[in-house]
Design a protein around this motif. Sequence first.
Motif: not given
Length: 290
Positions: A151-180
């Motif tokens: 699996g993968w996760e690719i995250t782009c913060f803001g719109l760099p092509a438009n010179q717009l950063d994530f500014a006052q954005g908030q993000a909480d990301q979690t990727f977790q794996i359990s076995i049994n």
Amino acid sequence: MTLALVEVEEKLSVSQWQAYLRLGFTYGARGTVLKTCDHKGPLYVQKPFYPEGKDTAHVYLLHPPGGLVSGDELIIESRQQPNTHVLVTTPGAGRVYRARPDRTLQSQTTYLKVPKDAILEWLPQETILYPDANTRLVNQVNLERGARFIGWEITCFGLPANQLDFAQGQADQTFQISINGRLRLRERLLIHPKEDGLMAAKAGLQGYPVNGFMVAGTLDALSDEDLGALRSLCEEFDGLAGVSLVDEFVVIRSLNADSEKMKRLFIRCWQILRPALIHRQACAPRIWAT
């Protein structure tokens, strides 16, 4: 911010969705079959595709609104029976739009359950977090001993092509794996205005707007040749990338300014890891070529 972008966000903000998608896969004479597909709201799949033959189902997740607005809550569940092999991707980038002034959360939670002798490849295209978004994105992978997962996760913060950063954005990301039922791997990234400097810090994103995480397992062992090939790809990458072995998992982390470059890196790593993990050559979903 461009006028067109503002108009799109204002149009999308007039409604909100609590949507879910529950998928169930079985294996029989016809190979891997999508047996159940229960959904509410604008979140669903079309029929599976079989470019590799009947044993491997390629499934495209569809979210017609194209992104999350304030108040949206998406829940995706996938359950497989033994011997199934499922590859899940998306037709395009996911988006989390600018939050309303009340900062109502925009969330997506994914539950993936893979039993013994089953394979899941979770390969969505990138997620773009617009400036001033307020989002929680959670991936919970539950493996039984003997299951295999890439699996993968690719995250782009803001719109760099438009010179717009994530500014006052908030993000909480979690990727977790359990076995049994036991937690074996957990990645969490918390971006908050109070965490001043994390986007630029050495211990943070180092000024790069695109963050990538890739994992494959469980592996009994990875050959020196395959490990060397992965490390060579990361060393040659135009950005930052590295390979780690965490118990039975191979983990690749990357930072870059261009999500397309990162996606190409992860695809090349996948082309090495797939034969090592599931003994099949990589077969790219057709939707990636459109």
